[in-house]
Design a protein around this motif. Structure first.
Motif, PDB file in Angstrom:
ATOM      1  N   HIS A 274      31.299  30.626 -10.275  1.00 55.72           N
ATOM      2  CA  HIS A 274      32.094  29.611 -10.970  1.00 55.72           C
ATOM      3  C   HIS A 274      33.478  30.123 -11.362  1.00 55.72           C
ATOM      4  CE1 HIS A 274      28.514  26.994 -11.672  1.00 55.72           C
ATOM      5  NE2 HIS A 274      27.909  28.160 -11.560  1.00 55.72           N
ATOM      6  N   TYR A 275      33.631  31.440 -11.386  1.00 58.40           N
ATOM      7  CA  TYR A 275      34.829  32.035 -11.994  1.00 58.40           C
ATOM      8  C   TYR A 275      35.142  33.333 -11.261  1.00 58.40           C
ATOM      9  CZ  TYR A 275      37.727  33.945 -15.851  1.00 58.40           C
ATOM     10  OH  TYR A 275      38.742  34.454 -16.624  1.00 58.40           O
ATOM     11  N   GLY A 276      36.398  33.505 -10.868  1.00 54.01           N
ATOM     12  CA  GLY A 276      36.736  34.734 -10.165  1.00 54.01           C
ATOM     13  C   GLY A 276      38.077  34.656  -9.483  1.00 54.01           C
ATOM     14  N   PHE A 277      38.153  35.246  -8.275  1.00 53.07           N
ATOM     15  CA  PHE A 277      39.419  35.367  -7.572  1.00 53.07           C
ATOM     16  C   PHE A 277      39.148  35.326  -6.077  1.00 53.07           C
ATOM     17  CE2 PHE A 277      43.070  37.449  -5.716  1.00 53.07           C
ATOM     18  CZ  PHE A 277      44.130  37.088  -6.532  1.00 53.07           C
ATOM     19  N   LEU A 278      39.813  34.402  -5.386  1.00 54.19           N
ATOM     20  CA  LEU A 278      39.724  34.330  -3.929  1.00 54.19           C
ATOM     21  C   LEU A 278      40.736  35.315  -3.347  1.00 54.19           C
ATOM     22  CD1 LEU A 278      39.458  30.447  -3.489  1.00 54.19           C
ATOM     23  CD2 LEU A 278      37.607  32.139  -3.578  1.00 54.19           C
ATOM     24  N   MET A 279      40.255  36.264  -2.563  1.00 56.02           N
ATOM     25  CA  MET A 279      41.082  37.410  -2.197  1.00 56.02           C
ATOM     26  C   MET A 279      42.230  37.070  -1.241  1.00 56.02           C
ATOM     27  SD  MET A 279      40.154  39.980  -3.938  1.00 56.02           S
ATOM     28  CE  MET A 279      40.842  41.380  -3.068  1.00 56.02           C
ATOM     29  N   GLY A 280      41.946  36.527  -0.088  1.00 56.29           N
ATOM     30  CA  GLY A 280      43.000  36.312   0.898  1.00 56.29           C
ATOM     31  C   GLY A 280      43.395  37.632   1.541  1.00 56.29           C
ATOM     32  N   GLN A 281      44.109  37.547   2.632  1.00 63.09           N
ATOM     33  CA  GLN A 281      44.429  38.745   3.422  1.00 63.09           C
ATOM     34  C   GLN A 281      45.349  39.713   2.697  1.00 63.09           C
ATOM     35  OE1 GLN A 281      42.844  39.713   5.824  1.00 63.09           O
ATOM     36  NE2 GLN A 281      43.985  40.395   7.632  1.00 63.09           N
TER      37      GLN A 281
ATOM     38  N   ARG B  95      38.816  30.041 -13.287  1.00 64.12           N
ATOM     39  CA  ARG B  95      37.696  29.189 -12.894  1.00 64.12           C
ATOM     40  C   ARG B  95      37.993  28.586 -11.521  1.00 64.12           C
ATOM     41  NH1 ARG B  95      33.142  27.299 -14.766  1.00 64.12           N
ATOM     42  NH2 ARG B  95      33.431  28.515 -16.675  1.00 64.12           N
ATOM     43  N   PHE B  96      36.999  28.640 -10.618  1.00 65.80           N
ATOM     44  CA  PHE B  96      37.168  28.062  -9.288  1.00 65.80           C
ATOM     45  C   PHE B  96      37.256  26.537  -9.379  1.00 65.80           C
ATOM     46  CE2 PHE B  96      34.632  31.932  -7.769  1.00 65.80           C
ATOM     47  CZ  PHE B  96      35.790  32.637  -7.437  1.00 65.80           C
ATOM     48  N   GLU B  97      37.965  25.954  -8.434  1.00 67.30           N
ATOM     49  CA  GLU B  97      38.118  24.501  -8.410  1.00 67.30           C
ATOM     50  C   GLU B  97      36.764  23.811  -8.338  1.00 67.30           C
ATOM     51  OE1 GLU B  97      40.233  21.357  -5.405  1.00 67.30           O
ATOM     52  OE2 GLU B  97      41.372  23.168  -5.936  1.00 67.30           O
ATOM     53  N   ARG B  98      35.865  24.396  -7.572  1.00 65.38           N
ATOM     54  CA  ARG B  98      34.466  23.933  -7.547  1.00 65.38           C
ATOM     55  C   ARG B  98      33.582  25.152  -7.334  1.00 65.38           C
ATOM     56  NH1 ARG B  98      36.877  22.027  -3.020  1.00 65.38           N
ATOM     57  NH2 ARG B  98      37.075  19.965  -3.975  1.00 65.38           N
ATOM     58  N   PRO B  99      32.340  25.134  -7.864  1.00 65.13           N
ATOM     59  CA  PRO B  99      31.446  26.284  -7.694  1.00 65.13           C
ATOM     60  C   PRO B  99      31.226  26.611  -6.216  1.00 65.13           C
ATOM     61  CG  PRO B  99      30.568  24.752  -9.320  1.00 65.13           C
ATOM     62  CD  PRO B  99      31.728  24.059  -8.665  1.00 65.13           C
ATOM     63  N   ILE B 100      31.128  27.908  -5.926  1.00 62.98           N
ATOM     64  CA  ILE B 100      30.908  28.372  -4.554  1.00 62.98           C
ATOM     65  C   ILE B 100      29.477  28.908  -4.456  1.00 62.98           C
ATOM     66  CG2 ILE B 100      31.697  29.898  -2.716  1.00 62.98           C
ATOM     67  CD1 ILE B 100      34.368  30.119  -4.221  1.00 62.98           C
ATOM     68  N   PRO B 101      28.637  28.323  -3.617  1.00 63.01           N
ATOM     69  CA  PRO B 101      27.265  28.828  -3.485  1.00 63.01           C
ATOM     70  C   PRO B 101      27.256  30.303  -3.074  1.00 63.01           C
ATOM     71  CG  PRO B 101      27.471  26.684  -2.431  1.00 63.01           C
ATOM     72  CD  PRO B 101      28.863  27.121  -2.765  1.00 63.01           C
ATOM     73  N   LEU B 102      26.469  31.108  -3.771  1.00 64.81           N
ATOM     74  CA  LEU B 102      26.396  32.526  -3.419  1.00 64.81           C
ATOM     75  C   LEU B 102      25.869  32.728  -2.005  1.00 64.81           C
ATOM     76  CD1 LEU B 102      25.026  34.227  -6.675  1.00 64.81           C
ATOM     77  CD2 LEU B 102      27.383  33.696  -6.015  1.00 64.81           C
ATOM     78  N   ARG B 103      24.997  31.846  -1.584  1.00 64.05           N
ATOM     79  CA  ARG B 103      24.469  31.962  -0.221  1.00 64.05           C
ATOM     80  C   ARG B 103      25.607  31.912   0.802  1.00 64.05           C
ATOM     81  NH1 ARG B 103      19.347  31.484   1.244  1.00 64.05           N
ATOM     82  NH2 ARG B 103      18.785  30.520  -0.754  1.00 64.05           N
ATOM     83  N   ASP B 104      26.610  31.070   0.552  1.00 63.04           N
ATOM     84  CA  ASP B 104      27.749  30.974   1.457  1.00 63.04           C
ATOM     85  C   ASP B 104      28.643  32.213   1.350  1.00 63.04           C
ATOM     86  OD1 ASP B 104      26.759  28.491   2.122  1.00 63.04           O
ATOM     87  OD2 ASP B 104      28.231  27.375   0.920  1.00 63.04           O
TER      88      ASP B 104
END
Length: 439
Positions: free
Chosen positions: A346-353, A28-37
């Motif tokens: 709301h839930y996933g993985f932030l990729m990073g380089q 779960r992400f620390e806070r929801p990330i708007p899909l538009r962003d």
């Protein structure tokens, strides 16, 4: 820190690296990330639209997909209504977008009645301006649900690829894999699919089943070729936690490597081209004309509970479980969600380089075409072997060939794909996958 390379040959069947990172690394992400962003800076002129239908008439013994069995009719109706609500919110957040591929998977999409199959295509065409007759469209089915009425809908609406899980043409083997079925029913389903003239038929088969031999495996392959499938996927059996086979806690005769080699050689002798450890394509298969889609660069928009979406910055989805209780709870939560919540991840993985690099390498290297060094350099601003020094070890051990232009798996490396892929996972990803609660 990468695992010792000796692990690749010691444990040749670790897991299928079909996507990186695996869903068990999502949180779960620390806070929801708007899909538009998330989508604002993405290329959106050749996207993949995927819809997930998490329903089946039975749960196969080997299955760890996000699906539930024979849901009540009110659950099915509520699910379709929710998917349509989600589709509207996601479409608004995407902005201008074009789609080069469309697929419906599961579960078993053809579990749905024909009217709901029409509804899925309506959502894609009206909401997302998908043109199914102009792009590749794939739909998964099963022997029990591939009836004439449903197939007619798919053909009418533009599906050009039907993928059917057969696993084995030998009834005792299918039953041993937790997939009890009559071979006659399988054959009738395949005859029906062929009668509708879909350009591409894919048949999924499994080797390593309890009691299976190389001879019986070849018998299944010969049976499959009677239908002249344009594609065949050959999967090694995995006994995973919380699946039907996993709960039996039994050992089975591991003839997977011998079956893989026999199947590979058999299909090559019959003119099939090997594209990966699993995928084999007939020389008569369609050329795949249509808008160009590159899985390494182009994003995926996933709709439905269990569907994943990919952007360069983040992969996101609903939550994941294998156990029946967990799946039902996640599905109920999806149906209860308000419209506004679908406009954020709301839930996933932030990729990073580092993980973006690893994903690119894994998805390239496990294909017969291999890793294009110049393309990697252009995308990531450095040499793949500098960013992932462990690649050189694969070449040193004879699992790959390495030149300034391209890195390809050798025949030995290809048969070890299910160990090489996980071997290249980042340590943090491996740790999160191991810590994940599947229930």
């Amino acid at each position: 820190m990468t695992r010792p390379i000796d692990e690749i040959e010691r444990v040749p069947y670790r897991s299928y690296a079909y996507a990186y990172p695996h869903k068990t690394a999502y949180r779960r992400f620390e806070r929801p990330i708007p899909l538009r962003d998330l989508w604002a800076q993405e290329q959106r002129d050749a996207l993949f639209l995927y819809m997930h239908i998490p329903f089946c008439e039975m749960r196969c013994g080997f299955c760890n997909l996000f699906t539930t069995v024979n849901p009540a009719i009110d659950i099915e109706r509520a699910y379709m209504d929710t998917l349509e609500r989600q589709a509207a919110q996601v479409r608004e957040a995407l902005g201008q977008a074009q789609f080069a591929r469309f697929a419906i998977g599961g579960g078993t999409p053809t579990y749905l009645p024909p009217a709901d199959l029409h509804r899925l295509f309506d959502i894609a065409e009206r909401g997302y301006r998908v043109r199914p007759h102009d792009i590749p469209v794939s739909v998964e089915t099963s022997p029990k649900t591939a009836d004439a009425e449903r197939l007619a809908v798919l053909r009418e609406r533009g599906a050009d690829r039907i993928s059917i899980g057969v696993q084995s043409f030998i009834e005792r083997e299918a039953a041993a894999a937790g997939r009890p079925q009559k071979t006659a029913d399988v054959e009738r389903a395949l005859d029906r699919i062929r009668s509708f003239g879909f350009p591409t038929l894919n048949i999924d088969l499994i080797y390593g089943i309890d009691g299976q031999t190389v001879a019986s495996w070849l018998e299944t392959l010969r049976a499959a070729l009677r239908y002249q499938p344009e594609q065949l996927y050959l999967y090694p059996l995995y006994v995973r936690p919380l699946t039907g086979l996993g709960r039996r806690q039994r050992e089975w005769d591991d003839v997977r490597l011998a079956c893989y080699r026999a199947g590979r050689d058999f299909l090559r002798e019959h003119g099939y081209v090997q594209l990966s450890m699993r995928m084999f394509r007939s020389p008569t298969a369609p050329a795949g004309e249509g808008p160009v889609y590159c899985c390494q660069q182009d994003g995926m928009v996933g709709l439905g509970c269990g569907a994943r979406s990919y952007t360069s910055a983040a992969h996101y989805s609903s939550e994941y479980a294998v156990g029946a209780t967990g799946v039902r709870a996640i599905l109920a939560d999806y149906i209860r969600r308000d419209d506004a919540s679908f406009a954020s991840a709301h839930y996933g993985f932030l990729m990073g380089q580092d993980n973006s690099r690893r994903r690119y390498v894994i998805q390239s290297l496990l294909q017969a075409e291999g890793l294009d060094m110049a393309a990697y350099q252009a995308r990531f601003g450095g040499a793949a072997t500098a960013h992932l020094p462990e690649l050189a070890a694969l070449a040193e051990r004879g699992m790959a060939t390495l030149s300034p232009e391209r890195m390809r798996l050798t025949e030995r490396g290809m048969e070890l794909s299910d160990a090489i892929g996980p071997w290249l996972y980042a340590e943090s990803v491996q740790r999160q996958m191991e810590e994940f609660d599947l229930t």
